[in-house]
Design an enzyme around this catalytic site. Structure first.
Site, mmCIF file in Angstrom:
data_model
loop_
_atom_site.group_PDB
_atom_site.id
_atom_site.type_symbol
_atom_site.label_atom_id
_atom_site.label_comp_id
_atom_site.label_asym_id
_atom_site.label_seq_id
_atom_site.Cartn_x
_atom_site.Cartn_y
_atom_site.Cartn_z
ATOM 1 N N HIS A 197 0.879 -1.177 0.000
ATOM 2 C CA HIS A 197 0.000 0.000 0.000
ATOM 3 C C HIS A 197 0.915 1.224 0.000
ATOM 4 O O HIS A 197 1.897 1.255 0.743
ATOM 5 C CB HIS A 197 -0.910 -0.040 1.231
ATOM 6 C CG HIS A 197 -1.905 1.080 1.307
ATOM 7 N ND1 HIS A 197 -2.439 1.703 0.189
ATOM 8 C CD2 HIS A 197 -2.465 1.699 2.379
ATOM 9 C CE1 HIS A 197 -3.297 2.644 0.579
ATOM 10 N NE2 HIS A 197 -3.330 2.661 1.899
ATOM 11 N N GLU A 226 -12.315 3.191 -0.136
ATOM 12 C CA GLU A 226 -12.736 2.656 1.155
ATOM 13 C C GLU A 226 -13.540 3.681 1.946
ATOM 14 O O GLU A 226 -14.476 3.323 2.651
ATOM 15 C CB GLU A 226 -11.563 2.050 1.947
ATOM 16 C CG GLU A 226 -10.438 2.950 2.313
ATOM 17 C CD GLU A 226 -9.124 2.187 2.562
ATOM 18 O OE1 GLU A 226 -8.990 1.026 2.160
ATOM 19 O OE2 GLU A 226 -8.209 2.786 3.153
HETATM 20 P P1 NAD Z 1 -2.201 -7.297 9.621
HETATM 21 O O1 NAD Z 1 -2.641 -6.413 10.731
HETATM 22 O O2 NAD Z 1 -3.048 -8.448 9.225
HETATM 23 O O3 NAD Z 1 -0.765 -7.893 9.952
HETATM 24 C C1 NAD Z 1 0.281 -7.104 10.435
HETATM 25 C C2 NAD Z 1 1.437 -7.957 10.876
HETATM 26 O O4 NAD Z 1 2.525 -7.074 11.234
HETATM 27 C C3 NAD Z 1 1.177 -8.838 12.092
HETATM 28 O O5 NAD Z 1 1.790 -10.096 11.880
HETATM 29 C C4 NAD Z 1 1.910 -8.102 13.217
HETATM 30 O O6 NAD Z 1 2.387 -8.981 14.213
HETATM 31 C C5 NAD Z 1 3.087 -7.502 12.461
HETATM 32 N N1 NAD Z 1 3.711 -6.362 13.107
HETATM 33 C C6 NAD Z 1 3.135 -5.386 13.865
HETATM 34 N N2 NAD Z 1 4.080 -4.547 14.323
HETATM 35 C C7 NAD Z 1 5.264 -4.991 13.834
HETATM 36 C C8 NAD Z 1 6.611 -4.560 13.984
HETATM 37 N N3 NAD Z 1 6.938 -3.491 14.720
HETATM 38 N N4 NAD Z 1 7.573 -5.253 13.349
HETATM 39 C C9 NAD Z 1 7.278 -6.331 12.598
HETATM 40 N N5 NAD Z 1 6.026 -6.806 12.442
HETATM 41 C C10 NAD Z 1 5.034 -6.137 13.059
HETATM 42 O O7 NAD Z 1 -1.922 -6.308 8.373
HETATM 43 P P2 NAD Z 1 -2.338 -6.545 6.819
HETATM 44 O O8 NAD Z 1 -3.818 -6.372 6.667
HETATM 45 O O9 NAD Z 1 -1.667 -7.782 6.315
HETATM 46 O O10 NAD Z 1 -1.683 -5.244 6.138
HETATM 47 C C11 NAD Z 1 -0.302 -5.178 5.827
HETATM 48 C C12 NAD Z 1 -0.104 -4.231 4.644
HETATM 49 O O11 NAD Z 1 -0.784 -4.760 3.514
HETATM 50 C C13 NAD Z 1 -0.679 -2.828 4.857
HETATM 51 O O12 NAD Z 1 0.180 -1.915 4.200
HETATM 52 C C14 NAD Z 1 -2.016 -2.894 4.157
HETATM 53 O O13 NAD Z 1 -2.469 -1.613 3.709
HETATM 54 C C15 NAD Z 1 -1.644 -3.781 2.981
HETATM 55 N N6 NAD Z 1 -2.773 -4.455 2.333
HETATM 56 C C16 NAD Z 1 -3.702 -5.124 3.074
HETATM 57 C C17 NAD Z 1 -4.754 -5.773 2.438
HETATM 58 C C18 NAD Z 1 -5.795 -6.533 3.236
HETATM 59 O O14 NAD Z 1 -6.846 -6.827 2.675
HETATM 60 N N7 NAD Z 1 -5.565 -6.887 4.494
HETATM 61 C C19 NAD Z 1 -4.840 -5.762 1.036
HETATM 62 C C20 NAD Z 1 -3.854 -5.106 0.296
HETATM 63 C C21 NAD Z 1 -2.829 -4.456 0.965
HETATM 64 MG MG MG Z 2 -8.232 -1.108 -0.902
#
Ligand code: NAD
Ligand code: MG
Length: 342
Positions: free
Chosen positions: A108, A199
């Site tokens: 993102h 969103e």
């Molecule tokens: P999530 O909340 O599901 O997972 C986050 C992960 O990061 C967890 O495993 C957590 O333990 C870890 N984390 C937290 N703090 C940390 C730190 N200091 N160091 C290392 N790891 C740490 O997040 P997500 O939904 O997978 O989103 C991640 C990225 O992907 C974001 O940039 C989001 O915008 C993007 N994204 C998400 C989606 C979606 O549908 N979920 C889709 C496209 C893009």
């Molecule tokens: Mg989106």
């Protein structure tokens, strides 16, 4: 828009890299597993001390490192921690630990586009954003298909030939399974601003509030909450499935003429010229960085607005009746409902 498929991607580029995935949540686990199954041998997961995700990453067979250690080890660091954590992770753990010529990747564009992360010129900065949650990314990959992916290049380091950063992003997206359906080339700005607008205006702002207002209108007029729930929330899925499969026109054909005519008469009474003008102001707030500034301040304060809104949402009558009706449709009772998903 330029659309690429597997035959346009060099699968070997990402296979030659040591890839560190920061975070093992929704996106992180799917990226790590899909890359490995596509033949990327060196995939490690980076987590902070005491992370609850550590056991799952280890059980899946990935080496787990600290963020700074991973940044030194990797040729490509994909940052998949929550957006609001990324700037701190960058400045504390990654900046200064990544080798010149390596790649910093995101799913993102928010932190880079709005300048919360300013990577040095000696790094490639790329975006690989699957269009869906991690569970779908993994599920579709295992079925032999994939999710469409967006790719973009924010900057390309001097090390390596012209276009190498885009080629690497395409190779990574292909390894996620994106090349099986389509990889679309965009920019950090376009991905970020359209994602935030979609969103806010439609998906997570517009639709949920429309559902709630419709439910409240019926209940206030004396109709049963169960009826209001079915009409205003439950059936959204039927419409969305039609939209998803065939678009607006096909949805119009599949519903009754009564429903189609009713929508025709009433839609413009709700989405008025004033609604459109407000949408343009919402977009302007996003483009000027005003939304992101508010989000940063909210997180610095410990996310009080989010906490209050979540508590209010749980207590709303639509949740109370919804819980009972969803249990009924699962054939269970509210008493023996499954534990909430974490
Ligand atoms: P999530 O909340 O599901 O997972 C986050 C992960 O990061 C967890 O495993 C957590 O333990 C870890 N984390 C937290 N703090 C940390 C730190 N200091 N160091 C290392 N790891 C740490 O997040 P997500 O939904 O997978 O989103 C991640 C990225 O992907 C974001 O940039 C989001 O915008 C993007 N994204 C998400 C989606 C979606 O549908 N979920 C889709 C496209 C893009
Ligand atoms: Mg989106």
């Amino acid at each position: 828009m330029k659309i690429y498929r597997s035959e346009d991607c060099d699968a070997d580029l990402v296979k030659a890299k040591r890839v560190a995935i920061v975070g093992y949540g929704s996106q992180g686990h799917a990226h790590a597993l899909n890359l490995r199954d596509s033949g990327v041998r060196d995939v490690a997961v980076a987590l902070r001390e005491g992370s609850a995700s550590r056991a799952r990453a280890e059980a899946a067979g990935f080496p787990v490192m600290g963020n700074a250690e991973a940044a030194e080890w990797a040729d490509l660091v994909m940052v998949l921690a929550p957006d609001e954590e990324q700037a701190a992770i960058w400045s504390h753990d990654l900046a200064g630990h990544m080798r010149p010529g390596s790649a910093l990747a995101f799913a993102h564009g928010l932190n880079v586009h709005f300048g919360l992360i300013r990577p040095p010129a000696y790094l490639d900065v790329i975006l690989i954003a699957p269009k869906g949650p991690g569970r779908a990314l993994r599920r579709d990959y295992l079925r032999g298909s994939g999710l469409p992916c967006l790719v973009a290049v924010h900057q390309e380091s001097a090390a390596g030939g012209n276009g190498h950063a885009l080629a690497l992003a395409l190779s990574y997206a292909d390894a996620l399974g994106g090349g099986r359906v389509g990889i679309l080339e965009t920019s950090f700005r376009e991905e970020c601003e359209t994602d935030l607008f979609g969103e806010q205006a439609v998906l997570c702002g517009g639709i949920p509030l429309l559902i709630r207002a419709g439910f409240e209108t019926l209940v206030e007029a004396g109709y049963a909450p169960e009826m209001a729930y079915f009409e205003c929330l439950h059936e959204v899925k039927l419409i969305v499935d039609l939209l998803h499969d065939g678009g607006l026109a096909a949805m119009g054909l599949a519903i009754s003429n009564t429903a189609e005519f009713g929508g025709l008469v009433t839609g413009p009474r709700l989405v008025t010229e004033e609604t459109r003008a407000e949408m343009r102001r919402v977009l302007a707030d996003i483009q000027a960085g005003r939304f992101v500034k508010r989000f940063v301040l909210e997180n610095q304060a410990g996310a009080p607005e989010l906490a209050a809104s979540r508590a209010a949402a749980r207590a709303h009558p639509i949740e109370v009746v919804g819980e009972t009706l969803r249990a009924m449709m699962r054939g269970t009772s509210v008493v023996d409902k499954p534990p909430p998903q974490s």
